[in-house]
Design an enzyme around this catalytic site. Structure first.
Site, mmCIF file in Angstrom:
data_model
loop_
_atom_site.group_PDB
_atom_site.id
_atom_site.type_symbol
_atom_site.label_atom_id
_atom_site.label_comp_id
_atom_site.label_asym_id
_atom_site.label_seq_id
_atom_site.Cartn_x
_atom_site.Cartn_y
_atom_site.Cartn_z
ATOM 1 N N CYS A 30 -0.923 -8.022 -0.873
ATOM 2 C CA CYS A 30 -0.751 -6.776 0.092
ATOM 3 C C CYS A 30 0.233 -6.845 1.104
ATOM 4 C CB CYS A 30 -2.264 -6.637 0.889
ATOM 5 S SG CYS A 30 -3.690 -6.809 -0.113
ATOM 6 N N HIS A 84 -7.723 -0.375 -3.548
ATOM 7 C CA HIS A 84 -6.630 -1.075 -4.205
ATOM 8 C C HIS A 84 -7.006 -2.105 -5.276
ATOM 9 C CE1 HIS A 84 -5.070 -0.267 0.332
ATOM 10 N NE2 HIS A 84 -5.023 0.490 -0.513
ATOM 11 N N ASP A 100 -5.555 -4.738 -6.506
ATOM 12 C CA ASP A 100 -5.071 -6.085 -6.571
ATOM 13 C C ASP A 100 -5.777 -7.378 -6.165
ATOM 14 O OD1 ASP A 100 -4.706 -5.127 -3.726
ATOM 15 O OD2 ASP A 100 -2.722 -5.694 -3.631
ATOM 16 N N ASP A 151 -2.755 5.486 -2.847
ATOM 17 C CA ASP A 151 -2.325 4.273 -2.282
ATOM 18 C C ASP A 151 -1.360 3.522 -3.351
ATOM 19 O OD1 ASP A 151 -3.164 4.950 0.250
ATOM 20 O OD2 ASP A 151 -4.091 3.071 0.672
ATOM 21 N N ASP A 191 0.555 -1.049 0.027
ATOM 22 C CA ASP A 191 -0.124 -0.101 0.029
ATOM 23 C C ASP A 191 0.869 1.218 -0.025
ATOM 24 O OD1 ASP A 191 -2.001 -2.064 0.375
ATOM 25 O OD2 ASP A 191 -2.640 -1.165 2.187
HETATM 26 N N1 ARG Z 1 -10.822 -3.582 -1.857
HETATM 27 C C1 ARG Z 1 -10.179 -4.911 -1.926
HETATM 28 C C2 ARG Z 1 -11.136 -6.043 -1.661
HETATM 29 O O1 ARG Z 1 -12.167 -5.635 -0.950
HETATM 30 C C3 ARG Z 1 -9.115 -4.930 -0.953
HETATM 31 C C4 ARG Z 1 -7.632 -5.129 -1.370
HETATM 32 C C5 ARG Z 1 -6.624 -5.014 -0.454
HETATM 33 N N2 ARG Z 1 -5.338 -4.791 -0.984
HETATM 34 C C6 ARG Z 1 -4.346 -4.248 -0.367
HETATM 35 N N3 ARG Z 1 -3.154 -3.886 -1.109
HETATM 36 N N4 ARG Z 1 -4.429 -3.849 0.817
HETATM 37 O O2 ARG Z 1 -10.983 -7.045 -1.878
#
Ligand code: ARG
Length: 359
Positions: A344, A240, A242, A191, A111
């Site tokens: 992450c 995010h 990913d 981020d 992040d």
């Molecule tokens: N918004 C994403 C989800 O709900 C979270 C991804 C978390 N990624 C991170 N690099 N902290 O799945």
């Protein structure tokens, strides 16, 4: 590539040589505010009201740290160098000219740090609880800088009250047909985890923590060899990128079919194989989360033939196997409540390869 460089990573799939793995030591529950509310379901609010500003319950951090330590062992057995951050005392209240806050954690290097070739970009972040998080990584960054890396800290915003859309309502994020976010466009915010690298092409999404100004700042500073493309998906509260798109090898993209449709992707992906991820196995039932069940596809590629995956995700592992990727399972579900999974919790500092265009 200049082999003396300690920092060099251009994509998600070149052979991994060095990685930073986060820690949940000293992790503190953030206090409820408009920015946190935009990313957290309202039925979890009680947890933040009760524990906000206090350390995460010990059972949670112990179980998650054990999984992180196990991940380190697995990576080291694969001959990958692992570095860890030095967590601050996140329960200390700090004060800026505009507000005061406690911290969060040093659990998610993905992040805060964006590695683009030999450049370490420090993300400015968008949450007050993450304002000083980068200092948990500064010893490492200084070491990499001495070894020849470039170091590009983005300007920090004031994060004052005017920076947030104080009346943002996560249940009604498109009041006039225009998508609103908890953060405004007044100052630079992003981020690092809203960016994903494919060699000379980098994709980014606007999110609850990344604004247009943040994207434009990266575009102007990263160098003319890179093109930044903005994408947008159907995640209700994007935070995010990913768990939306996951490149697994040149020409192979895994997508989260709940949020990503093929027509969300630019034509440049026409020559790529687009693979739909299977549904997550077990719903993620913790009362506390900043994230969804789709953390299951938040895995870390060791190279274009191997990936470290959460051990419960059998359908995902079978799918990867079919596409020529050997899954290496590790337990990681106790880490999920902190808001991420294996991708992450790590950031790749060095992958062996060169800067290329894959489109
Ligand atoms: N918004 C994403 C989800 O709900 C979270 C991804 C978390 N990624 C991170 N690099 N902290 O799945």
């Amino acid at each position: 590539m200049d082999v003396s460089k300690k920092v060099w990573s251009c994509n998600e799939w070149d052979p991994l040589e060095e990685v930073i793995v986060g820690t949940v030591k000293n992790a503190v529950v953030p206090e409820w505010n408009v920015a946190l509310g935009s990313a957290t379901p309202s039925h979890s609010k009680w947890f933040f009201d009760e524990y906000g500003g206090k350390p995460f319950p010990r059972e949670m951090t112990d179980a998650a740290e054990e999984e992180l330590n196990n991940l380190v062992t697995v990576l080291e057995k694969l001959d990958i160098t692992v570095k860890r951050p030095a967590p601050l005392d996140f329960s200390d209240t700090y004060k800026t000219p505009w507000w005061s806050s406690t911290g969060l954690y040093a659990a998610m290097p993905r992040d805060v740090l964006l590695i683009v070739g030999d450049i370490i970009v420090e993300a400015p972040m968008a949450w007050r609880t993450r304002y000083f998080e980068i200092f948990a990584f500064r010893d490492l960054i200084e070491e990499y800088f001495k070894d020849g890396a470039r170091w590009l800290p983005a300007p920090k915003s004031t994060m004052n009250d005017a920076f947030y859309n104080q009346d943002f309502d996560p249940e009604n994020a498109e009041p006039d047909g225009i998508r609103q976010f908890a953060i405004s466009e007044k100052e630079v915010a992003f981020d690092a985890a809203d960016f994903v690298r494919f060699g000379t092409d980098i994709f980014v999404q606007k999110s609850e923590v990344t604004n247009e100004m943040g994207i434009e700042w990266v575009r102007r500073h990263i160098g003319s060899e890179y093109t930044i493309h903005e994408l947008s998906f159907d995640e209700e509260h994007p935070l995010h990128i990913d768990t939306s798109i996951v490149p697994i090898a040149p020409g192979k993209l895994l997508i989260n079919p709940s949020w990503v449709r093929k027509d969300h992707l630019p034509d440049m992906f026409d020559s790529w194989e687009i693979i739909e991820a299977p549904a997550p196995t077990k719903p993620f039932d913790s009362a506390l989360y900043f994230s969804s069940d789709w953390l299951t596809i938040n895995f870390l590629s060791i190279d274009s033939k191997r990936a470290i995956v959460e051990e419960n995700e059998t359908p995902l592992m079978e799918l990867l196997y079919k596409h020529g990727i050997e899954p290496i399972p590790v337990p990681f579900r106790n880490f999920y409540p902190f808001g991420g999974s294996i991708h992450c919790a790590t950031t790749d500092v060095r992958r062996r390869g060169k800067l290329e265009s894959y489109f």
